[in-house]
Design a protein around this motif. Structure first.
Motif, PDB file in Angstrom:
ATOM      1  N   PHE A 104      40.543  57.327  38.060  1.00 36.24           N
ATOM      2  CA  PHE A 104      41.170  56.830  36.832  1.00 36.24           C
ATOM      3  C   PHE A 104      40.756  55.387  36.558  1.00 36.24           C
ATOM      4  N   LEU A 105      40.764  54.562  37.602  1.00 36.90           N
ATOM      5  CA  LEU A 105      40.374  53.155  37.437  1.00 36.90           C
ATOM      6  C   LEU A 105      38.918  53.048  37.004  1.00 36.90           C
ATOM      7  N   GLU A 106      38.059  53.851  37.588  1.00 38.68           N
ATOM      8  CA  GLU A 106      36.639  53.830  37.216  1.00 38.68           C
ATOM      9  C   GLU A 106      36.446  54.196  35.746  1.00 38.68           C
ATOM     10  N   LYS A 107      37.135  55.239  35.300  1.00 35.33           N
ATOM     11  CA  LYS A 107      36.975  55.691  33.924  1.00 35.33           C
ATOM     12  C   LYS A 107      37.597  54.716  32.926  1.00 35.33           C
ATOM     13  N   THR A 108      38.694  54.087  33.318  1.00 37.42           N
ATOM     14  CA  THR A 108      39.417  53.212  32.403  1.00 37.42           C
ATOM     15  C   THR A 108      38.817  51.815  32.325  1.00 37.42           C
ATOM     16  N   LEU A 109      38.345  51.305  33.469  1.00 43.96           N
ATOM     17  CA  LEU A 109      37.915  49.912  33.532  1.00 43.96           C
ATOM     18  C   LEU A 109      36.423  49.729  33.748  1.00 43.96           C
ATOM     19  N   GLY A 110      35.761  50.720  34.318  1.00 37.91           N
ATOM     20  CA  GLY A 110      34.345  50.572  34.634  1.00 37.91           C
ATOM     21  C   GLY A 110      34.133  49.580  35.769  1.00 37.91           C
ATOM     22  N   TYR A 111      32.878  49.257  36.017  1.00 39.83           N
ATOM     23  CA  TYR A 111      32.545  48.257  37.042  1.00 39.83           C
ATOM     24  C   TYR A 111      31.780  47.113  36.403  1.00 39.83           C
ATOM     25  N   PRO A 112      31.977  45.904  36.925  1.00 40.92           N
ATOM     26  CA  PRO A 112      32.889  45.513  37.997  1.00 40.92           C
ATOM     27  C   PRO A 112      34.360  45.641  37.559  1.00 40.92           C
ATOM     28  N   VAL A 113      35.245  45.696  38.534  1.00 46.63           N
ATOM     29  CA  VAL A 113      36.683  45.708  38.295  1.00 46.63           C
ATOM     30  C   VAL A 113      37.273  44.435  38.898  1.00 46.63           C
ATOM     31  N   ILE A 114      38.115  43.758  38.135  1.00 46.69           N
ATOM     32  CA  ILE A 114      38.843  42.607  38.668  1.00 46.69           C
ATOM     33  C   ILE A 114      40.144  43.116  39.291  1.00 46.69           C
ATOM     34  N   VAL A 115      40.401  42.705  40.512  1.00 41.99           N
ATOM     35  CA  VAL A 115      41.616  43.099  41.219  1.00 41.99           C
ATOM     36  C   VAL A 115      42.374  41.820  41.582  1.00 41.99           C
ATOM     37  N   LYS A 116      43.649  41.767  41.217  1.00 41.79           N
ATOM     38  CA  LYS A 116      44.435  40.555  41.446  1.00 41.79           C
ATOM     39  C   LYS A 116      45.737  40.874  42.158  1.00 41.79           C
ATOM     40  N   GLU A 117      46.068  40.047  43.117  1.00 43.89           N
ATOM     41  CA  GLU A 117      47.421  40.068  43.643  1.00 43.89           C
ATOM     42  C   GLU A 117      48.335  39.517  42.554  1.00 43.89           C
ATOM     43  N   SER A 118      49.514  40.082  42.412  1.00 45.77           N
ATOM     44  CA  SER A 118      50.409  39.679  41.328  1.00 45.77           C
ATOM     45  C   SER A 118      50.901  38.254  41.480  1.00 45.77           C
ATOM     46  N   TYR A 119      50.947  37.763  42.714  1.00 46.75           N
ATOM     47  CA  TYR A 119      51.417  36.411  42.962  1.00 46.75           C
ATOM     48  C   TYR A 119      50.268  35.589  43.555  1.00 46.75           C
ATOM     49  N   GLY A 120      50.045  34.407  43.021  1.00 45.08           N
ATOM     50  CA  GLY A 120      48.984  33.562  43.542  1.00 45.08           C
ATOM     51  C   GLY A 120      48.496  32.603  42.478  1.00 45.08           C
ATOM     52  N   SER A 121      47.879  31.512  42.908  1.00 44.72           N
ATOM     53  CA  SER A 121      47.349  30.514  41.997  1.00 44.72           C
ATOM     54  C   SER A 121      46.095  29.897  42.596  1.00 44.72           C
ATOM     55  N   LEU A 122      45.448  29.037  41.821  1.00 43.54           N
ATOM     56  CA  LEU A 122      44.227  28.342  42.243  1.00 43.54           C
ATOM     57  C   LEU A 122      43.096  29.309  42.575  1.00 43.54           C
ATOM     58  N   GLY A 123      43.110  30.483  41.967  1.00 46.81           N
ATOM     59  CA  GLY A 123      42.052  31.467  42.190  1.00 46.81           C
ATOM     60  C   GLY A 123      42.232  32.315  43.423  1.00 46.81           C
ATOM     61  N   LYS A 124      43.290  32.074  44.191  1.00 45.97           N
ATOM     62  CA  LYS A 124      43.516  32.846  45.408  1.00 45.97           C
ATOM     63  C   LYS A 124      44.067  34.228  45.056  1.00 45.97           C
ATOM     64  N   GLY A 125      43.684  35.224  45.827  1.00 47.47           N
ATOM     65  CA  GLY A 125      44.172  36.568  45.595  1.00 47.47           C
ATOM     66  C   GLY A 125      43.536  37.252  44.405  1.00 47.47           C
ATOM     67  N   VAL A 126      42.360  36.764  43.967  1.00 49.18           N
ATOM     68  CA  VAL A 126      41.625  37.376  42.860  1.00 49.18           C
ATOM     69  C   VAL A 126      40.285  37.867  43.395  1.00 49.18           C
ATOM     70  N   TYR A 127      39.969  39.139  43.184  1.00 48.36           N
ATOM     71  CA  TYR A 127      38.780  39.754  43.758  1.00 48.36           C
ATOM     72  C   TYR A 127      37.988  40.497  42.682  1.00 48.36           C
ATOM     73  N   LYS A 128      36.741  40.818  43.010  1.00 49.34           N
ATOM     74  CA  LYS A 128      35.897  41.606  42.111  1.00 49.34           C
ATOM     75  C   LYS A 128      35.273  42.753  42.900  1.00 49.34           C
ATOM     76  N   ALA A 129      35.450  43.962  42.391  1.00 48.20           N
ATOM     77  CA  ALA A 129      34.846  45.142  43.018  1.00 48.20           C
ATOM     78  C   ALA A 129      33.668  45.585  42.159  1.00 48.20           C
ATOM     79  N   ASP A 130      32.488  45.618  42.761  1.00 46.90           N
ATOM     80  CA  ASP A 130      31.278  45.972  42.019  1.00 46.90           C
ATOM     81  C   ASP A 130      30.939  47.459  42.093  1.00 46.90           C
ATOM     82  N   ASP A 131      31.585  48.178  42.996  1.00 48.79           N
ATOM     83  CA  ASP A 131      31.305  49.610  43.118  1.00 48.79           C
ATOM     84  C   ASP A 131      32.504  50.311  43.747  1.00 48.79           C
TER      85      ASP A 131
END
Length: 292
Positions: free
Chosen positions: A131-158
């Protein structure tokens, strides 16, 4: 005597946070207001079902923290907080922020709330990955709901990286977002005070998909065009924010997407980049609200 309190996090020693408090203290003094800087502590408590405060009487509190329990208790004792407890609480949770902004005509990246798991031994379902692949495609940004200064933010390329992040974060509140390729490694940070967009800088990184200055990004001042102004002022109004920093992504054809909203955005960087006296503007806004 006009008197306020500036509360910082109970444990943080970040120089940027300490500078924030000192800058505000100086600007309040210029206005004839004594502002005490304190770390958050056990200033309010419940006893016998009643709420009590240990703080002296203050006219207001600049709440430079994200502790939602402390902010709610202090507010219920009658202390006026900038920002309010409700505004801080919604902005602290990135998914709650997007939900609060939905339906208001504010453009945002396509966003999917992460499915929270309570069993570390459970398996991430293949249908959910699909579902995530079809809805968002790649890359996908994945974030922890809590965090600042760029921490807890990731990118999935495949798929392998996405499955790995889903497994890593399944027991942590998180969300998934469509990657805005036209804004890769750059965004605009806009400061809104008292409902008015007052300063903006473009942040850019040549080494990371995240543009945060704390992660090595660079910045330059930018003009706030009408479209950007309207989006950011509506965002602040919707979230009932007296002060905030709004991170905006560049879309194609000159449009924008609201990415995140920070109720306690550090302003040292944008002051240096733009020359705007953010601390003074914020202190003057609070002064008008309290003593007008």
């Amino acid at each position: 005597m006009k008197r306020g309190i500036i509360l910082t996090n109970a444990y943080s020693t970040l120089p940027t946070g300490l500078n924030q408090a000192e800058r505000l203290k100086t600007e309040f003094a210029r206005l004839g207001v004594r502002a005490d800087i304190r770390r958050n502590g056990f200033f309010a408590y419940l006893d016998g079902g009643k709420l009590f405060s240990k703080l002296p009487e203050y006219d207001f509190c600049v709440y430079l923290d994200k502790d939602k329990y402390a902010s709610e208790m202090l507010e219920k004792t009658g202390l006026r907080l900038f920002n309010s407890h409700a505004a801080v609480r919604v902005c602290d949770d990135k998914m709650e922020t997007h939900l609060a902004l939905s339906g208001r005509g504010i453009p945002m990246p396509t966003t999917v709330a992460g499915l929270l798991c309570y069993d570390a031994g459970a398996t991430v379902r293949a249908d959910d990955i699909l579902f995530l692949e079809k809805t968002l495609g790649y890359p996908v940004i994945v974030k922890e709901s809590y965090g600042s200064l760029g921490k807890g933010v990731y990118k999935a390329d495949d798929r392998n990286e996405l499955e790995s992040l889903c497994e890593k974060l399944k027991c942590t509140p998180h969300l998934f977002q469509k990657f805005i390729s036209s804004s890769a490694g750059k965004d605009v940070r806009v400061i809104v005070i008292g409902g008015k967009a007052v300063a903006a800088m473009q942040r850019k990184s040549d080494k990371d998909f995240r543009s945060n200055l704390e992660l090595g990004g660079t910045a330059k001042p930018v003009e706030i065009d009408d479209c950007l102004c309207n989006i950011c002022e509506l965002t602040a109004k919707t979230l009932n924010l007296e002060y905030c920093g709004i991170d905006v992504l560049y879309g194609k054809n000159g449009n924008y997407f609201v990415c995140e909203v920070n109720s306690n955005a550090f302003f040292g960087g944008i002051e240096r980049v733009t020359g705007a006296n953010i601390a003074r503007l914020y202190a003057e806004h609070i002064y008008r609200e309290i003593y007008r």
